[in-house]
Motif scaffolding. Structure first.
Motif, PDB file in Angstrom:
ATOM      1  N   SER A   8     -22.559  23.574  -0.713  1.00  9.14           N
ATOM      2  CA  SER A   8     -23.865  23.789  -1.344  1.00  9.14           C
ATOM      3  C   SER A   8     -23.609  24.129  -2.803  1.00  9.14           C
ATOM      4  O   SER A   8     -22.934  25.109  -3.095  1.00  9.14           O
ATOM      5  N   LEU A  55     -27.319  24.079   5.120  1.00  8.35           N
ATOM      6  CA  LEU A  55     -26.442  24.373   3.987  1.00  8.35           C
ATOM      7  C   LEU A  55     -25.739  25.717   4.149  1.00  8.35           C
ATOM      8  O   LEU A  55     -24.774  25.998   3.449  1.00  8.35           O
ATOM      9  N   SER A  58     -24.452  29.186  -3.978  1.00 10.46           N
ATOM     10  CA  SER A  58     -23.620  27.996  -3.793  1.00 10.46           C
ATOM     11  C   SER A  58     -22.246  28.377  -3.257  1.00 10.46           C
ATOM     12  O   SER A  58     -21.734  29.459  -3.527  1.00 10.46           O
TER      13      SER A  58
END
Length: 618
Positions: A167, A160, A174
């Motif tokens: 993500s 990720l 993220s």
């Protein structure tokens, strides 16, 4: 009447031009704005919704209008970027294809090396035909086809953290995929907080529809808060305290980041203290690649401390005054302010001009790309403390690192009886990873020879004890130490922590503390160094070190990974400790005796009994 008609026509075209320049929500005959009321323009040069997103702006029906969209949330994602960003920015796209932040080749290669996963091939996040730095063809195989424990670990635990994969379920960690990973950043919980009423609060989504041409430090933090944790230490943060003690408003504190980790404050990097962003040092080629494919990040990175500060013997290197259309000058157009055209640019370690570092009136100036702040770089060339005889191999950050994140004893379990998400194959498959750790430390840190032959800090990389459970949960291996260079051994890796300080590690401390040469926490007993923090697989070896000293001499039992790297050897360590006899009287590194080579033989002979002139230079 003709005047009135001409005036109306001129007004019409003027209003049309204003609408186009104002952003995609002002385009005439577009139904996009009927739903997306208040949508922020991406930028002054990205004004056409359809050019980036695809779809049909003239279609009033939502489903039909969205047909054929790229993404649809993120048109810059790798499956679409050739049709979107790459149409206008082919040069940048070609650089991104070979960029390590996209291919993750170095990451995968090092996992293969340390998890017994080598098979003679190089892998990337997708199969590609690229070129190496010598211009030779380089084939990357798809990591989805790496069918061993190393491949499983990367796909399920590490993948990720690359810009080819979105993500969106990680608090503070993220990010989007593709170009948007940096240029349309997410906020802490990946929700849209812009002015488009229809999109407000949508998840997952970038925080705004406004493009960020110059990413902030928070963008870097989204990925670089794990492994080396360089984005944390740069800003003066440490995640070593995970007790999660409640503080104000019942949140664990003082600040919660991804993986349910606390971060506490430590001393920040001196560049951060002076107001510099990550991108003020790192060039676009560091971050986006230069068109070539590299096998490790240290090969792609083109900057060095000596670029701006000089070395002990050589001042920063300069390029002649630049023309307006050079690549560096074009990049500088998006900055808060550009360097003077007549000012010579400072060169990177790869002999390329910086776009924001230049020489003016006898000074090296680093220009803040986002804020235009002028930072004067101190040049250390010729200063006595940087010309100490015997320090020629010493890297800048051996002395100038305030903290080096170190995680000792990583216990990783792979359980085939449990399902785990394979982020590359995008499905659940058998096998779930989990891990625990033994011990964290920031200081002191060990030194060893790195891949360039310089003495540099090292950190565990990795000290992995592997347990594998079968499909019925039965143990197949338990606390297994992987083989590296033909034998089972733990590993350390050369590392720059991005926690630079203006002051240095004290001479007495470095030359008197066996931790700095790899012995770990210890006691000196009767001519030997005994470890006090022990490896659970060998009660006579330190967990936080890689050397042993007994009456039979010095022996390294753990590896220093990376090509050509190694621990300091017996004679080198003897010389380090021999200097202690000089430091009793000559404490400062500026002392004239250190400007000439010391007679180490004489020092060692007098180690037990000091003789007159024992510290005189030869």
């Amino acid at each position: 009447m003709r005047f009135w008609s001409n005036s109306i026509g001129a007004l019409f075209w003027a209003l049309t031009l204003v609408g186009v320049l104002a952003g995609c929500h002002q385009l005439p005959a577009s139904h996009c704005v009927a739903c997306h009321v208040g949508l922020e323009p991406a930028s002054a040069s990205h004004t056409d919704c359809i050019a980036c997103h695809g779809g049909d702006a003239r279609e009033p029906d939502k489903k039909k209008a969205h047909g054929g969209m790229y993404g649809p949330r993120n048109p810059s994602a790798p499956p679409f970027w050739e049709k979107t960003c790459g149409r206008c920015h082919p040069y940048q796209l070609e650089r991104m294809r070979g960029n390590l932040m996209f291919t993750n080749t170095g990451f995968i290669k090092n996992i293969q090396l340390t998890w017994e996963g080598q098979d003679g091939h190089l892998y990337g996040t997708q199969a590609q035909q690229l070129f190496d730095a010598a211009g030779e063809p380089l084939e990357l195989k798809d990591v989805a086809q790496l069918n061993n424990l190393a491949g499983e670990l990367y796909r399920k635990f590490c993948s990720l953290c690359h810009v080819g994969m979105e993500s969106h379920e990680v608090w503070t960690g993220s990010h989007a995929s593709g170009c948007a990973a940096c240029h349309f950043p997410f906020n802490d919980n990946a929700t849209y907080q812009g002015t488009d009423v229809a999109m407000r609060g949508r998840w997952p989504h970038s925080a705004s529809h406004c493009m960020e041409p110059l990413p902030t430090n928070e963008v870097c933090l989204r990925c670089h808060n794990r492994s080396g944790r360089i984005a944390l230490t740069y800003q003066g943060l440490n995640d070593g305290n995970n007790g999660l003690m409640p503080v104000s408003q019942a949140f664990p504190g003082p600040e919660l980041i991804s993986g349910v980790r606390n971060v506490t404050r430590i001393e920040a990097d001196i560049h951060h203290q002076r107001g510099m962003d990550c991108i003020d040092c790192h060039t676009s080629r560091d971050l986006m690649g230069d068109g070539y494919a590299y096998e490790n990040m240290y090969l792609q990175t083109e900057i060095a401390c000596t670029d701006c500060h000089g070395s002990a013997t050589e001042r920063p290197r300069l390029a002649p005054s630049q023309r307006e259309q050079t690549e560096a000058r074009r990049e500088a157009r998006s900055y808060h302010s550009a360097p003077p055209l007549e000012a010579p640019a400072v060169l990177t370690a790869k002999q390329r001009p910086y776009s924001n570092v230049f020489f003016e009136q006898g000074q090296v100036i680093v220009l803040g790309k986002r804020d235009g702040q002028r930072h004067v770089s101190k040049v250390i060339t010729g200063t006595p403390e940087h010309r100490i005889a015997g320090h020629e191999r010493l890297s800048c950050y051996s002395c100038h690192s305030a903290a080096v994140p170190q995680c000792f004893g990583c216990h990783t379990e792979y359980d085939r009886s449990q399902p785990g998400q394979d982020f590359i194959r995008q499905r659940m498959t058998r096998g779930r990873f989990s891990e625990t750790e033994d011990y964290r430390s920031l200081y002191p840190f060990a030194l060893a020879l790195d891949q360039r032959g310089q003495i540099a800090p090292v950190t565990p990389g990795c000290q992995t004890f592997v347990t594998v459970k079968g499909r019925r949960g039965q143990p197949e291996t338990e606390e297994y130490v992987a083989r590296f260079r033909d034998r089972q051994q733990l590993r350390f890796a050369p590392f720059y922590s991005h926690n630079t300080t203006g002051r240095t590690v004290g001479c007495r401390e470095c030359h008197a503390n066996p931790v700095f040469v790899g012995f770990g926490q210890h006691q000196v007993v009767a001519g030997r160094v005994e470890a006090s923090l022990l490896c659970e697989k060998a009660d006579d070896k330190p967990l936080d070190g890689f050397q042993q000293m007994t009456q039979n001499g010095i022996q390294a039992f753990s590896a220093i990974v990376r090509e050509h790297s190694r621990p300091l050897q017996g004679e080198e360590i003897q010389r380090v400790f021999a200097v202690n006899q000089c430091l009793v009287c000559h404490e400062s590194g500026k002392d004239v005796i250190y400007q000439q080579k010391l007679d180490y033989g004489r020092l060692l002979r007098s180690a037990g009994q000091r003789s007159d002139g024992g510290c005189e230079p030869r």
